[in-house]
Enzyme design. Sequence first.
Site, PDB file in Angstrom:
ATOM      1  N   TYR A   1     -12.704   4.666 111.612  1.00 55.61           N
ATOM      2  CA  TYR A   1     -14.091   5.240 111.635  1.00 55.61           C
ATOM      3  C   TYR A   1     -14.314   6.278 112.785  1.00 55.61           C
ATOM      4  O   TYR A   1     -14.183   6.306 113.694  1.00 55.61           O
ATOM      5  CB  TYR A   1     -15.021   3.968 112.198  1.00 55.61           C
ATOM      6  CG  TYR A   1     -16.368   4.166 112.177  1.00 55.61           C
ATOM      7  CD1 TYR A   1     -16.941   4.375 110.697  1.00 55.61           C
ATOM      8  CD2 TYR A   1     -17.264   3.984 112.969  1.00 55.61           C
ATOM      9  CE1 TYR A   1     -18.440   4.742 110.644  1.00 55.61           C
ATOM     10  CE2 TYR A   1     -18.750   4.358 112.945  1.00 55.61           C
ATOM     11  CZ  TYR A   1     -19.132   4.508 111.696  1.00 55.61           C
ATOM     12  OH  TYR A   1     -20.487   4.815 111.676  1.00 55.61           O
TER      13      TYR A   1
ATOM     14  N   ASP B   1     -10.191  10.993 118.344  1.00 58.22           N
ATOM     15  CA  ASP B   1     -11.544  10.347 118.327  1.00 58.22           C
ATOM     16  C   ASP B   1     -11.639   9.157 119.418  1.00 58.22           C
ATOM     17  O   ASP B   1     -11.106   8.208 119.235  1.00 58.22           O
ATOM     18  CB  ASP B   1     -12.000   9.764 117.139  1.00 58.22           C
ATOM     19  CG  ASP B   1     -13.339   9.250 117.039  1.00 58.22           C
ATOM     20  OD1 ASP B   1     -13.969   9.225 118.165  1.00 58.22           O
ATOM     21  OD2 ASP B   1     -13.925   8.796 115.894  1.00 58.22           O
TER      22      ASP B   1
ATOM     23  N   LYS C   1     -20.102   6.497 123.414  1.00 57.63           N
ATOM     24  CA  LYS C   1     -20.319   5.178 123.910  1.00 57.63           C
ATOM     25  C   LYS C   1     -20.564   5.295 125.380  1.00 57.63           C
ATOM     26  O   LYS C   1     -21.344   5.211 126.133  1.00 57.63           O
ATOM     27  CB  LYS C   1     -19.320   4.352 123.452  1.00 57.63           C
ATOM     28  CG  LYS C   1     -19.376   4.100 121.927  1.00 57.63           C
ATOM     29  CD  LYS C   1     -18.651   2.990 121.172  1.00 57.63           C
ATOM     30  CE  LYS C   1     -18.947   2.902 119.940  1.00 57.63           C
ATOM     31  NZ  LYS C   1     -18.332   3.234 118.758  1.00 57.63           N
TER      32      LYS C   1
END
Length: 416
Positions: free
Chosen positions: A133, A228, A256
């Site tokens: 993702y 990522d 995050k």
Amino acid sequence: MTLELMPGGVNSPVRAFKSVGGQPIVFDSVKGSRMWDVDGNEYIDYVGSWGPAIIGHADDTVNAALIETLKKGTSFGAPCVLENVLAEMVISAVPSIEMVRFVNSGTEACMGALRLVRAFTGREKILKFEGCYHGHADSFLVKAGSGVATLGLPDSPGVPKGATSETLTAPYNDVEAVKKLFEENKGQIAAVFLEPVVGNAGFIPPQPGFLNALRDLTKQDGALLVFDEVMTGFRLAYGGAQEYFGITPDVSTLGKIIGGGLPVGAYGGRKDIMEMVAPAGPMYQAGTLSGNPLAMTAGIHTLKRLMEPGTYDYLDKITGDLVRGVLDAGAKTGHEMCGGHIRGMFGFFFTAGPVHNFGDAKKSDTAKFGRFYRGMLEEGVYLAPSQFEAGFTSLAHTSQDIEKTVEAAAKVLRQI
Ligand SMILES: *Cc1c(COP(=O)(O)O)cnc(C)c1O
């Protein structure tokens, strides 16, 4: 109730309980390793706001710093010193990052990185892996993990064919499939994007040699390698997965943890690549609230705590104890399970395994996971409400928290 106010009652699909049954819990407050719902029930939390809460929720030092920053205002729409402070911290921590651009989410970071690799290489195709993702930008919504996997959406309606026609996909950990795609698309692939450890299809680490092979294949073809690290950055090691595995990509994305619970993302990489970004270069990307003082403050103080000696050893120890405890309990009660962890990131599957890619992950007994999930909730343990999400521990989790969680798991595994 909230179902009438917001689609599915939530503002992000992964928060719903669609795959585990029941209604999402509405929370009132968080502190350390704990969360409390609006009815006053207490939970040991292994979601950690999906990663940012690595030093524990509502940390006193972070909160105090936020209050000081707040007094000076929430947004300048102009440069602030705190951006420089966090930029220097990120650049000195993450091996691939020589220059950085802050944005407001991981999705935005990946969108920026996508435009950047295309601008820099003059190529349009990208290669991503099934179950990975990279946020919800159109081009990445092909065989994506996280909520897309949980809800079984192959692709999302509303994504035009043109947006994904340049997106190639391969199974994770499959070097031969990547080689074949490079042969078929010689000189046309701008970049390979991946989660260096997958967290959005459950926890799936790279097989030995996989990241090395991607580094070599991209270099040979003149394509870029993008890690990522929105999830793995500052979680697997202070310098992220790239430090942990000793493989340096060309471009990295973060999110995050670097926002310490406030909305932040970032992308960065080699200086010659990053100088493409406006206003240094011609590649446009902007953000009204990007680099805002509050988000920078939470990030700075979260990273400061992580820099202290022993933090990653501690995460490794408690997370290892948790995973071993749960897998032992599973073995004793006759459940086919597998799982693993790296530092403060972990996962379990209800299949004998091994799980090397999303196809393997999908062999997991999701109905059994649902029963396990609901049982753990009854015992006061809050896990990610999906088989296809990694779990997270924090510096605020104690050995007692872990023991309690393992005992709860043993009890629930006997019942299901
Ligand atoms: C969470 C995540 C994203 C998206 O970040 P948001 O802040 O939710 O937009 C992108 N990539 C990875 C690997 C993630 O874990």
